[in-house]
Scaffold this active site. Structure first.
Site, mmCIF file in Angstrom:
data_model
loop_
_atom_site.group_PDB
_atom_site.id
_atom_site.type_symbol
_atom_site.label_atom_id
_atom_site.label_comp_id
_atom_site.label_asym_id
_atom_site.label_seq_id
_atom_site.Cartn_x
_atom_site.Cartn_y
_atom_site.Cartn_z
ATOM 1 N N THR A 1 57.009 11.053 75.313
ATOM 2 C CA THR A 1 57.496 9.912 76.079
ATOM 3 C C THR A 1 58.950 9.706 75.667
ATOM 4 O O THR A 1 59.400 10.249 74.652
ATOM 5 C CB THR A 1 56.700 8.634 75.750
ATOM 6 N N LYS B 1 59.651 5.659 72.935
ATOM 7 C CA LYS B 1 59.198 5.290 71.586
ATOM 8 C C LYS B 1 60.374 5.510 70.629
ATOM 9 O O LYS B 1 61.374 4.804 70.734
ATOM 10 C CB LYS B 1 57.957 6.101 71.212
ATOM 11 N N ARG C 1 61.008 3.730 79.689
ATOM 12 C CA ARG C 1 59.623 4.201 79.706
ATOM 13 C C ARG C 1 59.550 5.429 80.608
ATOM 14 O O ARG C 1 60.009 5.405 81.749
ATOM 15 C CB ARG C 1 58.687 3.125 80.261
ATOM 16 N N ASP D 1 52.299 17.444 71.498
ATOM 17 C CA ASP D 1 52.578 16.146 72.122
ATOM 18 C C ASP D 1 53.224 15.284 71.028
ATOM 19 O O ASP D 1 52.542 14.714 70.187
ATOM 20 C CB ASP D 1 51.270 15.524 72.627
ATOM 21 N N TYR E 1 65.410 8.689 97.383
ATOM 22 C CA TYR E 1 64.313 9.662 97.313
ATOM 23 C C TYR E 1 64.888 11.036 96.987
ATOM 24 O O TYR E 1 65.921 11.416 97.547
ATOM 25 C CB TYR E 1 63.578 9.741 98.653
ATOM 26 N N GLU F 1 62.620 14.167 96.048
ATOM 27 C CA GLU F 1 61.614 15.176 95.687
ATOM 28 C C GLU F 1 62.262 16.547 95.599
ATOM 29 O O GLU F 1 63.063 16.916 96.456
ATOM 30 C CB GLU F 1 60.506 15.252 96.746
HETATM 31 N N1 DSN Z 1 50.160 3.799 74.156
HETATM 32 C C1 DSN Z 1 50.779 4.735 73.281
HETATM 33 C C2 DSN Z 1 50.740 4.316 71.845
HETATM 34 O O1 DSN Z 1 50.812 3.126 71.611
HETATM 35 O O2 DSN Z 1 50.658 5.146 70.965
HETATM 36 C C3 DSN Z 1 50.248 6.106 73.429
HETATM 37 O O3 DSN Z 1 50.265 6.428 74.775
#
Ligand code: DSN
Length: 456
Positions: free
Chosen positions: A242, A245, A251, A215, A45, A47
Protein backbone atom coordinates in the site's frame (compact mmCIF):
# COMPACT_ATOMS: atom_id res chain seq x y z
CA UNK A 1 -25.61 25.93 3.22
CA UNK A 2 -22.42 24.16 4.24
CA UNK A 3 -22.67 20.41 3.78
CA UNK A 4 -22.50 18.57 7.11
CA UNK A 5 -19.64 16.52 5.67
CA UNK A 6 -17.34 19.54 6.04
CA UNK A 7 -18.28 19.91 9.70
CA UNK A 8 -17.39 16.28 10.17
CA UNK A 9 -14.05 16.77 8.39
CA UNK A 10 -13.32 19.67 10.78
CA UNK A 11 -14.24 17.45 13.68
CA UNK A 12 -11.89 14.72 12.41
CA UNK A 13 -9.08 17.31 12.07
CA UNK A 14 -9.59 18.13 15.74
CA UNK A 15 -9.59 14.45 16.73
CA UNK A 16 -6.35 13.81 14.84
CA UNK A 17 -4.66 16.97 16.21
CA UNK A 18 -5.61 16.43 19.84
CA UNK A 19 -4.86 12.71 19.96
CA UNK A 20 -1.97 10.42 19.07
CA UNK A 21 -2.35 7.88 16.29
CA UNK A 22 -0.75 4.58 17.20
CA UNK A 23 -2.38 2.38 14.56
CA UNK A 24 0.75 1.04 12.79
CA UNK A 25 -0.85 1.15 9.34
CA UNK A 26 -1.72 4.86 9.50
CA UNK A 27 0.31 7.98 8.89
CA UNK A 28 -0.04 11.72 8.18
CA UNK A 29 0.57 12.97 4.63
CA UNK A 30 2.29 16.19 3.62
CA UNK A 31 0.41 19.23 2.33
CA UNK A 32 1.77 18.49 -1.18
CA UNK A 33 0.45 14.90 -1.20
CA UNK A 34 -2.92 16.21 -0.03
CA UNK A 35 -2.95 18.90 -2.70
CA UNK A 36 -2.25 16.44 -5.54
CA UNK A 37 -4.94 14.10 -4.22
CA UNK A 38 -7.53 16.85 -4.05
CA UNK A 39 -6.79 18.11 -7.57
CA UNK A 40 -8.84 18.29 -10.78
CA UNK A 41 -7.07 15.16 -12.02
CA UNK A 42 -10.09 13.42 -10.51
CA UNK A 43 -12.03 14.69 -13.54
CA UNK A 44 -10.14 12.50 -15.99
CA UNK A 45 -10.71 9.01 -17.37
CA UNK A 46 -7.56 7.18 -18.51
CA UNK A 47 -8.05 3.42 -18.78
CA UNK A 48 -4.89 1.90 -20.18
CA UNK A 49 -1.26 2.79 -19.59
CA UNK A 50 1.02 5.74 -20.27
CA UNK A 51 2.95 5.76 -23.50
CA UNK A 52 5.67 3.28 -23.54
CA UNK A 53 9.35 4.26 -23.81
CA UNK A 54 10.10 1.72 -26.51
CA UNK A 55 9.87 -1.89 -27.55
CA UNK A 56 13.10 -3.69 -28.44
CA UNK A 57 13.33 -4.24 -32.21
CA UNK A 58 10.38 -1.96 -33.03
CA UNK A 59 10.88 1.29 -34.93
CA UNK A 60 9.54 4.57 -33.55
CA UNK A 61 7.19 4.66 -36.51
CA UNK A 62 5.79 1.18 -35.88
CA UNK A 63 5.27 1.99 -32.20
CA UNK A 64 3.57 5.28 -33.11
CA UNK A 65 1.17 3.55 -35.52
CA UNK A 66 0.44 0.27 -33.79
CA UNK A 67 0.95 0.85 -30.12
CA UNK A 68 0.48 4.38 -28.90
CA UNK A 69 -3.11 4.90 -30.02
CA UNK A 70 -4.05 1.69 -28.23
CA UNK A 71 -2.44 2.46 -24.90
CA UNK A 72 -5.28 4.58 -23.53
CA UNK A 73 -8.96 4.29 -24.28
CA UNK A 74 -9.67 8.04 -24.01
CA UNK A 75 -8.08 11.14 -25.53
CA UNK A 76 -6.59 14.06 -23.62
CA UNK A 77 -3.84 12.12 -21.88
CA UNK A 78 -0.89 14.51 -22.43
CA UNK A 79 -0.50 15.44 -18.77
CA UNK A 80 -1.86 12.25 -17.26
CA UNK A 81 0.69 10.14 -19.16
CA UNK A 82 3.55 12.24 -17.88
CA UNK A 83 2.29 12.11 -14.30
CA UNK A 84 1.84 8.34 -14.34
CA UNK A 85 5.22 7.85 -15.99
CA UNK A 86 6.90 9.90 -13.23
CA UNK A 87 5.09 7.84 -10.56
CA UNK A 88 6.33 4.62 -12.21
CA UNK A 89 9.93 5.85 -12.54
CA UNK A 90 10.08 7.03 -8.93
CA UNK A 91 8.58 3.78 -7.61
CA UNK A 92 11.14 1.74 -9.61
CA UNK A 93 13.98 3.84 -8.22
CA UNK A 94 12.75 3.52 -4.64
CA UNK A 95 12.55 -0.27 -4.74
CA UNK A 96 15.13 -1.29 -7.39
CA UNK A 97 12.32 -2.70 -9.54
CA UNK A 98 12.27 -3.19 -13.31
CA UNK A 99 8.61 -2.25 -13.42
CA UNK A 100 5.93 -0.62 -11.30
CA UNK A 101 2.20 -0.68 -11.79
CA UNK A 102 0.91 2.33 -9.85
CA UNK A 103 -2.77 1.84 -10.64
CA UNK A 104 -4.05 -0.55 -7.91
CA UNK A 105 -6.68 1.23 -5.83
CA UNK A 106 -5.53 -0.59 -2.68
CA UNK A 107 -3.20 -3.25 -1.34
CA UNK A 108 -5.97 -5.85 -1.63
CA UNK A 109 -6.44 -4.95 -5.32
CA UNK A 110 -2.69 -5.22 -5.84
CA UNK A 111 -2.58 -8.71 -4.31
CA UNK A 112 -5.59 -9.90 -6.28
CA UNK A 113 -4.04 -8.67 -9.53
CA UNK A 114 -0.84 -10.62 -8.84
CA UNK A 115 -2.86 -13.78 -8.17
CA UNK A 116 -4.84 -13.24 -11.36
CA UNK A 117 -1.64 -12.60 -13.35
CA UNK A 118 0.04 -15.84 -12.36
CA UNK A 119 -2.50 -18.40 -11.14
CA UNK A 120 -5.21 -20.60 -12.63
CA UNK A 121 -8.30 -21.34 -10.52
CA UNK A 122 -7.48 -24.02 -7.96
CA UNK A 123 -3.73 -23.26 -7.90
CA UNK A 124 -2.02 -23.15 -4.51
CA UNK A 125 -0.57 -20.14 -2.69
CA UNK A 126 1.58 -20.67 0.39
CA UNK A 127 1.19 -17.65 2.69
CA UNK A 128 1.26 -16.72 6.38
CA UNK A 129 -1.99 -17.77 8.06
CA UNK A 130 -4.24 -15.00 9.40
CA UNK A 131 -3.95 -15.94 13.12
CA UNK A 132 -0.15 -15.99 12.76
CA UNK A 133 -0.17 -12.39 11.49
CA UNK A 134 -0.98 -12.77 7.78
CA UNK A 135 -3.41 -10.51 5.92
CA UNK A 136 -7.01 -11.19 4.89
CA UNK A 137 -5.97 -11.29 1.22
CA UNK A 138 -3.48 -14.07 1.95
CA UNK A 139 -6.23 -16.65 2.05
CA UNK A 140 -8.85 -15.82 4.68
CA UNK A 141 -11.86 -18.02 3.79
CA UNK A 142 -14.18 -14.97 3.63
CA UNK A 143 -12.31 -13.46 0.64
CA UNK A 144 -13.00 -13.83 -3.08
CA UNK A 145 -9.47 -15.08 -3.76
CA UNK A 146 -9.93 -17.90 -1.25
CA UNK A 147 -12.94 -19.06 -3.32
CA UNK A 148 -10.84 -19.13 -6.48
CA UNK A 149 -7.43 -20.34 -5.29
CA UNK A 150 -6.21 -22.82 -2.72
CA UNK A 151 -4.34 -21.16 0.17
CA UNK A 152 -2.07 -23.07 2.51
CA UNK A 153 -0.98 -21.23 5.68
CA UNK A 154 2.36 -21.37 7.47
CA UNK A 155 2.77 -20.28 11.08
CA UNK A 156 5.11 -18.44 13.41
CA UNK A 157 7.32 -19.76 16.19
CA UNK A 158 6.95 -19.06 19.93
CA UNK A 159 9.52 -16.28 19.42
CA UNK A 160 7.25 -14.65 16.84
CA UNK A 161 9.45 -15.38 13.81
CA UNK A 162 8.33 -17.16 10.63
CA UNK A 163 8.40 -20.89 11.25
CA UNK A 164 10.78 -21.60 8.36
CA UNK A 165 10.73 -25.36 8.99
CA UNK A 166 6.94 -25.34 8.70
CA UNK A 167 7.28 -23.12 5.61
CA UNK A 168 9.74 -25.52 3.96
CA UNK A 169 7.77 -28.63 4.82
CA UNK A 170 4.56 -27.15 3.38
CA UNK A 171 6.35 -25.74 0.31
CA UNK A 172 7.65 -29.22 -0.53
CA UNK A 173 4.25 -30.78 0.10
CA UNK A 174 1.54 -28.48 -1.29
CA UNK A 175 2.95 -27.77 -4.79
CA UNK A 176 2.62 -23.96 -4.54
CA UNK A 177 2.49 -21.70 -7.60
CA UNK A 178 3.09 -18.65 -5.39
CA UNK A 179 5.13 -18.45 -2.19
CA UNK A 180 4.14 -15.33 -0.29
CA UNK A 181 5.93 -13.50 2.51
CA UNK A 182 3.80 -10.74 3.96
CA UNK A 183 1.81 -9.80 7.02
CA UNK A 184 -0.05 -7.14 8.93
CA UNK A 185 1.03 -8.08 12.46
CA UNK A 186 4.65 -9.27 12.47
CA UNK A 187 7.61 -7.70 14.24
CA UNK A 188 10.63 -9.51 12.79
CA UNK A 189 12.71 -9.03 9.65
CA UNK A 190 12.04 -11.95 7.30
CA UNK A 191 14.91 -14.09 6.02
CA UNK A 192 14.22 -13.52 2.32
CA UNK A 193 17.31 -15.50 1.25
CA UNK A 194 16.09 -18.57 3.10
CA UNK A 195 12.70 -18.35 1.39
CA UNK A 196 14.41 -17.94 -2.00
CA UNK A 197 16.36 -21.16 -1.33
CA UNK A 198 13.15 -23.00 -0.41
CA UNK A 199 11.64 -21.78 -3.69
CA UNK A 200 14.52 -23.34 -5.65
CA UNK A 201 14.07 -26.68 -3.85
CA UNK A 202 10.30 -26.65 -4.49
CA UNK A 203 10.79 -25.73 -8.16
CA UNK A 204 13.17 -28.67 -8.54
CA UNK A 205 10.72 -31.04 -6.88
CA UNK A 206 7.60 -29.95 -8.80
CA UNK A 207 9.25 -29.06 -12.13
CA UNK A 208 7.63 -25.65 -12.64
CA UNK A 209 8.34 -22.01 -11.87
CA UNK A 210 7.10 -20.62 -8.54
CA UNK A 211 6.44 -16.91 -8.13
CA UNK A 212 8.10 -15.38 -5.06
CA UNK A 213 5.86 -12.60 -3.82
CA UNK A 214 6.34 -10.22 -0.89
CA UNK A 215 3.45 -8.16 0.50
CA UNK A 216 5.41 -5.40 2.22
CA UNK A 217 2.45 -3.08 2.85
CA UNK A 218 3.54 -2.43 6.43
CA UNK A 219 7.28 -2.00 5.99
CA UNK A 220 7.62 -0.53 2.47
CA UNK A 221 8.62 2.84 3.93
CA UNK A 222 11.32 1.16 6.00
CA UNK A 223 12.60 -0.54 2.84
CA UNK A 224 12.54 2.75 0.94
CA UNK A 225 14.37 4.40 3.85
CA UNK A 226 17.07 1.72 3.87
CA UNK A 227 16.40 0.31 7.35
CA UNK A 228 14.80 -2.96 6.21
CA UNK A 229 15.98 -5.40 3.50
CA UNK A 230 14.29 -5.21 0.12
CA UNK A 231 12.86 -8.56 -1.06
CA UNK A 232 13.51 -7.55 -4.69
CA UNK A 233 17.24 -7.50 -3.83
CA UNK A 234 16.95 -11.04 -2.44
CA UNK A 235 15.53 -13.04 -5.32
CA UNK A 236 11.83 -12.08 -5.07
CA UNK A 237 9.95 -11.49 -8.32
CA UNK A 238 7.13 -9.28 -7.08
CA UNK A 239 6.50 -6.93 -4.20
CA UNK A 240 3.11 -5.41 -3.45
CA UNK A 241 2.48 -2.60 -1.03
CA UNK A 242 0.00 0.00 0.00
CA UNK A 243 1.18 3.58 -0.37
CA UNK A 244 -0.34 5.13 2.77
CA UNK A 245 1.36 3.30 5.63
CA UNK A 246 5.10 3.81 6.25
CA UNK A 247 5.44 5.20 2.69
CA UNK A 248 3.33 8.18 3.85
CA UNK A 249 1.43 8.66 0.60
CA UNK A 250 -2.24 8.64 -0.37
CA UNK A 251 -4.40 5.56 0.24
CA UNK A 252 -3.66 3.13 -2.59
CA UNK A 253 -1.54 0.25 -3.83
CA UNK A 254 1.41 -0.43 -6.11
CA UNK A 255 2.99 -3.55 -7.60
CA UNK A 256 6.76 -3.67 -8.14
CA UNK A 257 8.32 -6.42 -10.21
CA UNK A 258 11.48 -7.77 -11.77
CA UNK A 259 11.48 -8.99 -15.38
CA UNK A 260 11.00 -7.94 -18.99
CA UNK A 261 9.21 -4.65 -19.43
CA UNK A 262 7.33 -4.58 -22.72
CA UNK A 263 4.00 -3.73 -24.26
CA UNK A 264 1.02 -5.13 -22.33
CA UNK A 265 -1.00 -5.18 -25.56
CA UNK A 266 0.05 -8.71 -26.48
CA UNK A 267 -0.41 -11.49 -23.93
CA UNK A 268 3.02 -13.00 -23.27
CA UNK A 269 3.79 -16.56 -22.29
CA UNK A 270 3.19 -17.24 -18.57
CA UNK A 271 6.83 -17.20 -17.50
CA UNK A 272 8.43 -15.43 -14.57
CA UNK A 273 10.50 -13.25 -16.89
CA UNK A 274 7.24 -11.82 -18.29
CA UNK A 275 5.65 -11.04 -14.93
CA UNK A 276 5.66 -7.21 -15.37
CA UNK A 277 3.52 -7.47 -18.51
CA UNK A 278 1.27 -10.16 -17.02
CA UNK A 279 0.71 -7.85 -14.04
CA UNK A 280 -0.16 -4.83 -16.19
CA UNK A 281 -2.76 -6.92 -18.02
CA UNK A 282 -4.08 -8.30 -14.73
CA UNK A 283 -4.57 -4.81 -13.24
CA UNK A 284 -6.19 -3.37 -16.35
CA UNK A 285 -8.37 -4.73 -17.85
CA UNK A 286 -8.11 -7.81 -15.61
CA UNK A 287 -9.34 -6.53 -12.27
CA UNK A 288 -9.80 -2.73 -12.49
CA UNK A 289 -11.28 -0.09 -14.75
CA UNK A 290 -10.27 3.58 -14.76
CA UNK A 291 -7.20 4.46 -12.71
CA UNK A 292 -7.52 7.20 -10.07
CA UNK A 293 -5.07 9.67 -11.59
CA UNK A 294 -5.42 12.20 -8.76
CA UNK A 295 -4.28 9.44 -6.40
CA UNK A 296 -1.51 8.38 -8.81
CA UNK A 297 -0.29 12.00 -8.84
CA UNK A 298 -0.27 11.98 -5.03
CA UNK A 299 1.63 8.66 -5.10
CA UNK A 300 4.22 10.32 -7.38
CA UNK A 301 4.57 13.24 -4.94
CA UNK A 302 4.95 10.86 -1.98
CA UNK A 303 7.53 8.72 -3.85
CA UNK A 304 9.44 11.95 -4.57
CA UNK A 305 9.45 12.70 -0.83
CA UNK A 306 10.47 9.10 -0.05
CA UNK A 307 13.51 9.44 -2.33
CA UNK A 308 14.86 12.40 -0.34
CA UNK A 309 17.63 11.93 2.27
CA UNK A 310 15.29 13.19 5.05
CA UNK A 311 13.13 10.13 4.51
CA UNK A 312 16.03 7.84 5.49
CA UNK A 313 16.22 9.72 8.80
CA UNK A 314 12.45 9.37 9.23
CA UNK A 315 12.57 5.59 8.62
CA UNK A 316 15.41 5.22 11.13
CA UNK A 317 13.45 7.22 13.71
CA UNK A 318 10.30 5.11 13.24
CA UNK A 319 12.25 1.98 14.20
CA UNK A 320 14.14 3.67 17.05
CA UNK A 321 10.88 4.99 18.51
CA UNK A 322 9.23 1.56 18.22
CA UNK A 323 12.17 -0.10 19.97
CA UNK A 324 12.20 2.49 22.78
CA UNK A 325 8.44 2.22 23.26
CA UNK A 326 8.65 -1.60 23.32
CA UNK A 327 11.43 -1.58 25.92
CA UNK A 328 9.53 0.89 28.13
CA UNK A 329 6.32 -1.13 27.90
CA UNK A 330 8.17 -4.30 28.86
CA UNK A 331 9.63 -2.57 31.92
CA UNK A 332 6.06 -1.72 32.95
CA UNK A 333 4.85 -5.32 32.72
CA UNK A 334 3.52 -5.56 29.14
CA UNK A 335 4.08 -8.96 27.52
CA UNK A 336 5.11 -8.32 23.91
CA UNK A 337 4.86 -10.92 21.18
CA UNK A 338 8.29 -11.74 19.81
CA UNK A 339 9.77 -10.03 22.90
CA UNK A 340 9.79 -6.60 21.22
CA UNK A 341 10.18 -5.34 17.69
CA UNK A 342 12.59 -5.07 14.77
CA UNK A 343 10.33 -2.78 12.74
CA UNK A 344 7.59 -0.17 13.40
CA UNK A 345 5.04 -2.48 14.98
CA UNK A 346 4.38 -3.82 18.48
CA UNK A 347 1.92 -6.55 19.41
CA UNK A 348 1.09 -6.74 23.13
CA UNK A 349 -0.69 -9.70 24.71
CA UNK A 350 -3.03 -7.93 27.16
CA UNK A 351 -4.44 -11.13 28.65
CA UNK A 352 -0.95 -12.36 29.52
CA UNK A 353 0.11 -8.87 30.67
CA UNK A 354 -2.79 -7.79 32.87
CA UNK A 355 -5.64 -10.29 32.55
CA UNK A 356 -8.05 -8.32 30.30
CA UNK A 357 -8.50 -8.46 26.54
CA UNK A 358 -7.53 -6.08 23.75
CA UNK A 359 -11.04 -4.70 23.18
CA UNK A 360 -11.52 -3.06 26.60
CA UNK A 361 -8.00 -1.62 26.35
CA UNK A 362 -8.67 -0.21 22.85
CA UNK A 363 -11.85 1.43 24.19
CA UNK A 364 -10.14 2.91 27.28
CA UNK A 365 -7.24 4.28 25.23
CA UNK A 366 -9.73 5.87 22.83
CA UNK A 367 -11.15 7.73 25.82
CA UNK A 368 -7.76 9.35 26.46
CA UNK A 369 -7.00 10.17 22.81
CA UNK A 370 -4.62 7.29 22.12
CA UNK A 371 -5.74 5.26 19.09
CA UNK A 372 -4.68 1.69 18.40
CA UNK A 373 -6.45 -1.52 17.49
CA UNK A 374 -7.33 -4.71 19.33
CA UNK A 375 -5.63 -7.56 17.49
CA UNK A 376 -5.56 -11.33 17.63
CA UNK A 377 -2.31 -12.97 18.60
CA UNK A 378 -1.16 -16.36 17.29
CA UNK A 379 -3.29 -19.17 18.74
CA UNK A 380 -5.79 -16.63 20.14
CA UNK A 381 -8.89 -18.04 21.78
CA UNK A 382 -10.80 -14.74 21.85
CA UNK A 383 -11.84 -14.68 18.17
CA UNK A 384 -11.89 -11.62 15.93
CA UNK A 385 -14.26 -9.63 18.18
CA UNK A 386 -12.55 -10.23 21.56
CA UNK A 387 -8.89 -10.63 20.66
CA UNK A 388 -6.32 -10.94 23.43
CA UNK A 389 -3.89 -8.40 22.07
CA UNK A 390 -3.42 -4.86 20.83
CA UNK A 391 -1.34 -3.75 17.86
CA UNK A 392 0.40 -0.39 17.84
CA UNK A 393 3.16 1.36 15.96
CA UNK A 394 5.15 4.52 15.46
CA UNK A 395 4.86 5.76 11.83
CA UNK A 396 2.33 8.56 12.46
CA UNK A 397 3.76 9.82 15.76
CA UNK A 398 7.26 9.84 14.26
CA UNK A 399 6.00 11.97 11.37
CA UNK A 400 4.72 14.44 13.97
CA UNK A 401 8.19 14.59 15.51
CA UNK A 402 7.78 12.61 18.75
CA UNK A 403 11.05 11.04 19.93
CA UNK A 404 12.58 8.99 22.71
CA UNK A 405 11.44 11.27 25.55
CA UNK A 406 7.82 11.16 24.38
CA UNK A 407 7.95 7.34 23.96
CA UNK A 408 8.71 7.05 27.68
CA UNK A 409 5.78 9.35 28.56
CA UNK A 410 3.51 7.41 26.21
CA UNK A 411 4.41 4.07 27.83
CA UNK A 412 3.60 5.61 31.24
CA UNK A 413 0.12 6.69 30.06
CA UNK A 414 -0.48 3.25 28.58
CA UNK A 415 0.32 1.62 31.92
CA UNK A 416 -1.98 4.01 33.81
CA UNK A 417 -4.82 3.16 31.41
CA UNK A 418 -4.05 -0.55 31.82
CA UNK A 419 -4.36 -0.16 35.61
CA UNK A 420 -7.79 1.45 35.14
CA UNK A 421 -8.93 -1.39 32.85
CA UNK A 422 -7.86 -3.90 35.47
CA UNK A 423 -10.06 -2.18 38.04
CA UNK A 424 -12.97 -1.63 35.62
CA UNK A 425 -13.00 -5.22 34.28
CA UNK A 426 -15.67 -4.40 31.64
CA UNK A 427 -16.11 -1.67 29.02
CA UNK A 428 -19.37 -0.55 30.67
CA UNK A 429 -17.51 0.06 33.96
CA UNK A 430 -14.96 2.39 32.33
CA UNK A 431 -17.37 5.31 32.82
CA UNK A 432 -16.84 4.94 36.57
CA UNK A 433 -13.22 5.94 36.04
CA UNK A 434 -13.97 8.84 33.71
CA UNK A 435 -12.29 11.37 36.02
CA UNK A 436 -8.98 9.48 36.05
CA UNK A 437 -9.22 8.90 32.31
CA UNK A 438 -9.98 12.60 31.72
CA UNK A 439 -6.79 13.58 33.63
CA UNK A 440 -4.71 11.43 31.27
CA UNK A 441 -6.65 12.74 28.27
CA UNK A 442 -5.69 16.32 29.20
CA UNK A 443 -2.01 15.41 29.30
CA UNK A 444 -2.26 13.56 25.95
CA UNK A 445 -3.97 16.54 24.35
CA UNK A 446 -1.39 18.99 25.66
CA UNK A 447 1.49 16.94 24.28
CA UNK A 448 -0.28 16.17 20.98
CA UNK A 449 -0.87 19.87 20.28
CA UNK A 450 2.86 20.52 20.66
CA UNK A 451 3.46 18.17 17.68
CA UNK A 452 1.04 19.35 14.96
CA UNK A 453 -0.29 17.02 12.27
CA UNK A 454 1.22 18.17 8.96
CA UNK A 455 -1.23 19.66 6.45
CA UNK A 456 -3.95 20.38 9.01
N1 DSN B 1 -5.82 -2.70 7.33
C1 DSN B 1 -4.41 -2.88 7.21
C2 DSN B 1 -3.70 -2.90 8.53
O1 DSN B 1 -4.16 -2.20 9.41
O2 DSN B 1 -2.71 -3.58 8.69
C3 DSN B 1 -4.04 -4.07 6.41
O3 DSN B 1 -4.76 -4.02 5.23
Amino acid sequence: MKDVIFDLIDSEKKRQSEGLELIPSENCVSAEVLKAMGSILTNKYSEGYPHFDGIPGWSEDKIAKEVLPNYRYYGGQTNIDRIERIAIDRACRLFHADHANVQPHSGAQANNAVYYAWLEPGDTVLGMSLPAGGHLTHGAPVTLSAHIYNFVGYGVTEEGDIDYDDFEEKALECDPKIMLVGYSAFMKIPDFDRVAKIRKAAEKKFGHEILLMADMAHVAGLIAGGVHPNPLDHGFDVMTTTTHKTLRGPRGGVILSKGNVASPLKKPEKKLENIPILIDRAVFPGTQGGPLEHVIAAKAVAFGEDLKPEFKEYAKNIVENAKTLAEELKKLGFVLMGGGTENHLILANMVASFGFDGKIYERALDMVGLTLNANAIASDKGGAFRPSGVRLGTPAITTRGLGKKEMIILAGWMKKVADICKKAETEENLEKYSKELEEIHKEVKELALRFPVPAI
